[in-house]
Design a protein around this motif. Sequence first.
Motif, PDB file in Angstrom:
ATOM      1  N   LYS A  32      39.530  34.306  41.590  1.00 31.59           N
ATOM      2  CA  LYS A  32      39.497  33.344  42.698  1.00 31.59           C
ATOM      3  C   LYS A  32      40.822  32.619  42.883  1.00 31.59           C
ATOM      4  N   CYS A  33      41.454  32.215  41.803  1.00 36.04           N
ATOM      5  CA  CYS A  33      42.683  31.427  41.943  1.00 36.04           C
ATOM      6  C   CYS A  33      43.858  31.958  41.130  1.00 36.04           C
ATOM      7  N   ARG A  40      47.466  37.182  49.927  1.00 36.36           N
ATOM      8  CA  ARG A  40      46.405  36.181  49.894  1.00 36.36           C
ATOM      9  C   ARG A  40      46.997  34.775  49.798  1.00 36.36           C
ATOM     10  N   ARG A  41      46.430  33.858  50.530  1.00 35.32           N
ATOM     11  CA  ARG A  41      46.878  32.480  50.477  1.00 35.32           C
ATOM     12  C   ARG A  41      46.636  31.906  49.076  1.00 35.32           C
ATOM     13  N   PRO A  42      47.591  31.150  48.523  1.00 37.02           N
ATOM     14  CA  PRO A  42      47.385  30.561  47.195  1.00 37.02           C
ATOM     15  C   PRO A  42      46.193  29.602  47.200  1.00 37.02           C
ATOM     16  N   CYS A  43      45.495  29.586  46.096  1.00 33.59           N
ATOM     17  CA  CYS A  43      44.338  28.709  45.925  1.00 33.59           C
ATOM     18  C   CYS A  43      44.835  27.346  45.455  1.00 33.59           C
ATOM     19  N   LEU A  44      44.535  26.313  46.193  1.00 36.03           N
ATOM     20  CA  LEU A  44      44.930  24.957  45.807  1.00 36.03           C
ATOM     21  C   LEU A  44      43.692  24.097  45.669  1.00 36.03           C
ATOM     22  N   ILE A  45      43.401  23.697  44.453  1.00 35.69           N
ATOM     23  CA  ILE A  45      42.263  22.827  44.197  1.00 35.69           C
ATOM     24  C   ILE A  45      42.678  21.696  43.272  1.00 35.69           C
ATOM     25  N   HIS A  49      41.227  23.268  37.924  1.00 31.21           N
ATOM     26  CA  HIS A  49      41.524  24.680  37.720  1.00 31.21           C
ATOM     27  C   HIS A  49      40.209  25.431  37.581  1.00 31.21           C
ATOM     28  N   TYR A  50      40.186  26.651  38.081  1.00 27.85           N
ATOM     29  CA  TYR A  50      39.078  27.529  37.737  1.00 27.85           C
ATOM     30  C   TYR A  50      39.312  27.925  36.284  1.00 27.85           C
ATOM     31  N   ASP A  53      40.328  31.629  35.365  1.00 32.15           N
ATOM     32  CA  ASP A  53      41.663  31.941  35.871  1.00 32.15           C
ATOM     33  C   ASP A  53      42.730  31.275  35.003  1.00 32.15           C
ATOM     34  N   ALA A  89      36.771  36.699  42.599  1.00 38.90           N
ATOM     35  CA  ALA A  89      36.869  36.676  44.062  1.00 38.90           C
ATOM     36  C   ALA A  89      36.328  37.976  44.645  1.00 38.90           C
TER      37      ALA A  89
END
Length: 99
Positions: A32-33, A40-45, A49-50, A53, A89
């Motif tokens: 997912k991240c 793919r667009r970077p995952c920003l949370i 953090h997942y 990952d 993902a």
Amino acid sequence: SITKERTEVILQGTSSLDPKDPTAVWEEFEFKCKPGDLRRRPCLISPYHYRLDWLMWFAAFQTYEQNEWIIHLAGKLLAQEEETLSLLATNPFAGRDPP
């Protein structure tokens, strides 16, 4: 501080009967991240953090003997365990026989 280079653990599977066959097609399990597909667009949370990952990032600094959980993760992916696949993902083998 963080490292300037990033080593990655990549998990792949193949449907080929002979994985050593040069024509075997290997397909990547996407997280997912975790960095992967450059399109793919970077995952920003941030600041979260997942967990899986994040663990994959640190596993790349060591051997699989120091991260035995990776062997268990690979086994669960081979068994197509739904709970484990929900952490990813994409599953390149969705709707097909397991790798």
